[in-house]
Design an enzyme around this catalytic site. Structure first.
Site, PDB file in Angstrom:
ATOM      1  N   ASP A 130      20.773   8.663 -15.049  1.00  0.00           N
ATOM      2  CA  ASP A 130      19.659   7.791 -15.451  1.00  0.00           C
ATOM      3  C   ASP A 130      20.218   6.534 -16.123  1.00  0.00           C
ATOM      4  O   ASP A 130      21.433   6.435 -16.376  1.00  0.00           O
ATOM      5  CB  ASP A 130      18.667   8.520 -16.367  1.00  0.00           C
ATOM      6  CG  ASP A 130      17.225   8.071 -16.095  1.00  0.00           C
ATOM      7  OD1 ASP A 130      16.975   6.840 -16.130  1.00  0.00           O
ATOM      8  OD2 ASP A 130      16.366   8.926 -15.841  1.00  0.00           O
ATOM      9  N   ALA A 141      15.019   8.314  -8.653  1.00  0.00           N
ATOM     10  CA  ALA A 141      14.790   7.165  -9.546  1.00  0.00           C
ATOM     11  C   ALA A 141      13.831   6.185  -8.879  1.00  0.00           C
ATOM     12  O   ALA A 141      13.960   5.883  -7.699  1.00  0.00           O
ATOM     13  CB  ALA A 141      16.113   6.481  -9.855  1.00  0.00           C
ATOM     14  N   LEU A 198      -0.219  -9.290  -4.573  1.00  0.00           N
ATOM     15  CA  LEU A 198       0.911 -10.067  -4.038  1.00  0.00           C
ATOM     16  C   LEU A 198       0.888 -11.527  -4.475  1.00  0.00           C
ATOM     17  O   LEU A 198       1.919 -12.100  -4.820  1.00  0.00           O
ATOM     18  CB  LEU A 198       0.921  -9.960  -2.511  1.00  0.00           C
ATOM     19  CG  LEU A 198       2.150 -10.583  -1.860  1.00  0.00           C
ATOM     20  CD1 LEU A 198       3.416  -9.827  -2.238  1.00  0.00           C
ATOM     21  CD2 LEU A 198       2.004 -10.622  -0.350  1.00  0.00           C
ATOM     22  N   ALA A 199      -0.313 -12.125  -4.498  1.00  0.00           N
ATOM     23  CA  ALA A 199      -0.419 -13.543  -4.844  1.00  0.00           C
ATOM     24  C   ALA A 199       0.043 -13.812  -6.274  1.00  0.00           C
ATOM     25  O   ALA A 199       0.484 -14.921  -6.594  1.00  0.00           O
ATOM     26  CB  ALA A 199      -1.855 -14.013  -4.656  1.00  0.00           C
ATOM     27  N   TYR A 259       6.122  -1.824  -3.985  1.00  0.00           N
ATOM     28  CA  TYR A 259       6.376  -0.382  -4.093  1.00  0.00           C
ATOM     29  C   TYR A 259       6.171   0.300  -2.731  1.00  0.00           C
ATOM     30  O   TYR A 259       6.986   1.120  -2.302  1.00  0.00           O
ATOM     31  CB  TYR A 259       5.417   0.179  -5.140  1.00  0.00           C
ATOM     32  CG  TYR A 259       5.587   1.648  -5.466  1.00  0.00           C
ATOM     33  CD1 TYR A 259       6.633   2.092  -6.269  1.00  0.00           C
ATOM     34  CD2 TYR A 259       4.669   2.595  -4.997  1.00  0.00           C
ATOM     35  CE1 TYR A 259       6.766   3.440  -6.587  1.00  0.00           C
ATOM     36  CE2 TYR A 259       4.797   3.935  -5.316  1.00  0.00           C
ATOM     37  CZ  TYR A 259       5.841   4.353  -6.114  1.00  0.00           C
ATOM     38  OH  TYR A 259       5.966   5.689  -6.433  1.00  0.00           O
TER      39      TYR A 259
HETATM   40  P1  NAD Z   1       9.245   8.183 -14.247  1.00  0.00           P
HETATM   41  O1  NAD Z   1       9.068   6.743 -14.532  1.00  0.00           O
HETATM   42  O2  NAD Z   1       8.819   9.181 -15.263  1.00  0.00           O
HETATM   43  O3  NAD Z   1      10.775   8.491 -13.870  1.00  0.00           O
HETATM   44  C1  NAD Z   1      11.582   7.612 -13.128  1.00  0.00           C
HETATM   45  C2  NAD Z   1      12.997   7.719 -13.640  1.00  0.00           C
HETATM   46  O4  NAD Z   1      13.829   6.813 -12.881  1.00  0.00           O
HETATM   47  C3  NAD Z   1      13.132   7.326 -15.114  1.00  0.00           C
HETATM   48  O5  NAD Z   1      13.854   8.295 -15.824  1.00  0.00           O
HETATM   49  C4  NAD Z   1      13.863   5.993 -15.051  1.00  0.00           C
HETATM   50  O6  NAD Z   1      14.661   5.721 -16.181  1.00  0.00           O
HETATM   51  C5  NAD Z   1      14.703   6.173 -13.787  1.00  0.00           C
HETATM   52  N1  NAD Z   1      15.176   4.888 -13.280  1.00  0.00           N
HETATM   53  C6  NAD Z   1      14.435   3.756 -13.124  1.00  0.00           C
HETATM   54  N2  NAD Z   1      15.215   2.741 -12.735  1.00  0.00           N
HETATM   55  C7  NAD Z   1      16.482   3.231 -12.629  1.00  0.00           C
HETATM   56  C8  NAD Z   1      17.727   2.656 -12.291  1.00  0.00           C
HETATM   57  N3  NAD Z   1      17.839   1.345 -11.979  1.00  0.00           N
HETATM   58  N4  NAD Z   1      18.830   3.442 -12.292  1.00  0.00           N
HETATM   59  C9  NAD Z   1      18.733   4.755 -12.627  1.00  0.00           C
HETATM   60  N5  NAD Z   1      17.571   5.354 -12.965  1.00  0.00           N
HETATM   61  C10 NAD Z   1      16.459   4.598 -12.971  1.00  0.00           C
HETATM   62  O7  NAD Z   1       8.477   8.433 -12.879  1.00  0.00           O
HETATM   63  P2  NAD Z   1       8.056   9.779 -12.111  1.00  0.00           P
HETATM   64  O8  NAD Z   1       6.579   9.813 -12.079  1.00  0.00           O
HETATM   65  O9  NAD Z   1       8.792  10.952 -12.612  1.00  0.00           O
HETATM   66  O10 NAD Z   1       8.551   9.395 -10.632  1.00  0.00           O
HETATM   67  C11 NAD Z   1       9.738   9.867 -10.048  1.00  0.00           C
HETATM   68  C12 NAD Z   1       9.757   9.402  -8.593  1.00  0.00           C
HETATM   69  O11 NAD Z   1       8.596   9.893  -7.922  1.00  0.00           O
HETATM   70  C13 NAD Z   1       9.743   7.891  -8.433  1.00  0.00           C
HETATM   71  O12 NAD Z   1      10.555   7.527  -7.334  1.00  0.00           O
HETATM   72  C14 NAD Z   1       8.285   7.599  -8.119  1.00  0.00           C
HETATM   73  O13 NAD Z   1       8.140   6.403  -7.406  1.00  0.00           O
HETATM   74  C15 NAD Z   1       7.917   8.815  -7.292  1.00  0.00           C
HETATM   75  N6  NAD Z   1       6.475   9.119  -7.239  1.00  0.00           N
HETATM   76  C16 NAD Z   1       5.776   9.496  -8.362  1.00  0.00           C
HETATM   77  C17 NAD Z   1       4.425   9.815  -8.244  1.00  0.00           C
HETATM   78  C18 NAD Z   1       3.577  10.266  -9.435  1.00  0.00           C
HETATM   79  O14 NAD Z   1       2.385  10.533  -9.267  1.00  0.00           O
HETATM   80  N7  NAD Z   1       4.134  10.394 -10.641  1.00  0.00           N
HETATM   81  C19 NAD Z   1       3.783   9.725  -7.015  1.00  0.00           C
HETATM   82  C20 NAD Z   1       4.525   9.335  -5.905  1.00  0.00           C
HETATM   83  C21 NAD Z   1       5.873   9.065  -6.031  1.00  0.00           C
END
Ligand code: NAD
Length: 442
Positions: A234, A284, A292-293, A348
């Protein structure tokens, strides 16, 4: 995160009130850790027990202390129904599907499972055969919407000759590990390696990016519980959380921003020191939501970099650097936004849909090296991220699926663990939604 409506609707007075008002009453899902989870009755195998998967299903049922029955009885509550539709090649033979489920569908116990087994449509001899096999998807998705009572309904296309390789998939789908997955077509093909005698995860080296919290933390915990040697990666800002995970679970930590200029050399040095990785989970992710705009260039760039280009570069470096072991697994966390699109998430959604393209491209290429590449696409998962969504939008997100509730991080972790299983070499190039059969993008 608590779901007060779900809790209330399942109390005595709440059940009465929601019933009187005609409101939905979702049944709480039973996960692996819940008391009484697992098949609660025999498995009914149709048509008449005539299936190429019978040996695998009989073994799985026996492991769960359940028997396989081949004739429907009105007096039995079945833990699961499995219908092998491989012989459905035209409208006439497909009537067997109707007859079986018309009779049996009401006999499935709460939290039960329904599986339809098919043949990959493109392998059929003629257009009608392909149409019927492809048509199973519509059948399964519709039955999943009718099933209710936390019953998961799935379609598993099993390539001829890949029957034994289907075991981990059938096991996952017939278990509480798949509680929040429904209406999904999954292909099991010839495995990329012959590794049927391997154990699931014990001793395997697993890298989880974004592993300090949320879904990533759930993945770390699950793999540790299964005996894997886990590295949680992380950003430097998450060092505290990583340190306490390490102290609690004994996991290795790698403090690294995956978009940093020195990320790849640091990753490779770590991988080399560990003798390579068996499983890499690209979890991550960040959101920078704005229409977008109004979106700033840095909001666009950072989302694409963290969610897509950095993990792609990591994958390439690990594979080309020989740091992905044979029978390796690469799994990306995509999103329903990447399938359905979402207002304010053009950046995203591009990054998450991008992984679906990457999976399609990489899966056949890396198969020759014995590596599979898959993705999960979570829907509404109860995390800190979704807790921050305004109430009305959050409620809509939670309820707009066949299960009538949000998923938990462990639901995503369980799905990843099935794909990562050393015996899941027949699961390759798949994108599986963990969304309770969300209405979005269905
Ligand atoms: P979260 O924000 O709790 O966790 C994301 C983690 O990624 C964090 O610990 C953050 O520090 C780490 N991270 C961010 N940028 C980073 C980088 N540059 N290098 C290393 N680590 C980095 O989010 P979450 O809800 O646990 O989501 C986890 C994954 O699931 C993500 O990819 C998210 O897009 C995907 N997701 C989540 C949901 C939801 O409902 N929570 C739905 C669909 C997809």
């Amino acid at each position: 995160m608590s779901d007060r409506y779900l809790d209330f609707a399942n109390t005595g007075v709440g059940g009465w009130l929601t019933g009187a008002l005609g409101l939905p009453r979702p049944a709480p899902l039973k996960r692996r850790a819940d008391a009484g989870a697992g098949l609660t009755g025999p498995l009914l195998l149709g048509p008449g027990g005539d299936s190429r998967l019978t040996p695998v299903l009989t073994r799985l049922a026996a492991e769960n202390g359940r028997e396989v029955q081949t004739e429907w009885s009105p007096d039995v509550r079945y833990g699961g129904l499995v219908f092998d539709a491989s012989a459905c090649v035209d409208a006439l033979s497909a009537q067997a599907l109707y007859r079986f489920f018309h009779q049996a569908v009401r006999s499935v116990a709460e939290h039960g499972r329904i599986l339809v087994i098919g043949l990959p449509p493109e392998t059929m001899a003629d257009a009608e055969g392909e149409a019927i096999q492809r048509g199973l998807e519509g059948f399964v998705r519709s039955l999943a919407k009718e099933a209710r009572r936390s019953i998961g309904v799935h379609l598993v296309y099993v390539e001829p000759g890949a029957e034994a390789a289907a075991e981990t998939t059938l096991s996952f789908l017939l278990s509480p590990r798949s509680a929040y997955v429904s209406g999904q077509p999954i292909l099991v093909s010839t495995p990329v390696t012959e590794a049927m005698d391997e154990t699931e995860h014990a001793g395997r080296r697993v890298l989880v990016t974004g592993g300090s919290r949320g879904i990533g933390e759930a993945i770390v915990r699950l793999f540790v519980a299964e005996g894997a040697r886990v590295t949680a990666l992380d950003v430097p800002g998450a060092q505290q959380a990583l340190a306490s995970l390490s102290a609690e679970l004994g996991v290795d930590v790698l403090t690294l921003d995956i978009t940093a200029p020195d990320a790849i050399p640091a990753l490779l040095a770590d991988a080399r020191a560990k003798g390579g990785y068996d499983v890499v989970i690209h979890n991550a992710g960040v959101t920078r939501d704005r229409t977008l705009a109004r979106m700033e260039p840095r909001e666009w760039d950072s989302v694409i970099a963290v969610n897509l280009t950095a993990p792609l570069a990591m994958t390439q470096a690990l594979v080309e650097g020989g740091e992905m072991r044979r029978n390796g697994r690469i799994i990306a966390v995509s999103s329903l936004s990447g399938i359905a699109g979402n207002m304010g998430q053009t950046n995203y959604a591009l990054s998450k849909a991008g992984w679906i393209g990457a999976v399609r491209r990489l899966a056949p290429r890396l198969a020759s090296q014995g590596i599979t590449v898959n993705a999960v696409a979570p829907g509404f998962i109860e995390t800190q991220m979704t807790a921050a969504i305004p109430f009305a939008i959050r409620e809509a997100g939670r309820r707009m699926n066949s299960m009538g509730q949000g998923g938990h991080p462990v639901d995503v972790a369980e799905t990843i663990a099935w794909m990562a299983d050393a015996r899941s070499g027949g699961v390759n190039g798949q994108v599986v939604r963990v969304c309770g059969q969300s209405l979005l993008g269905a």
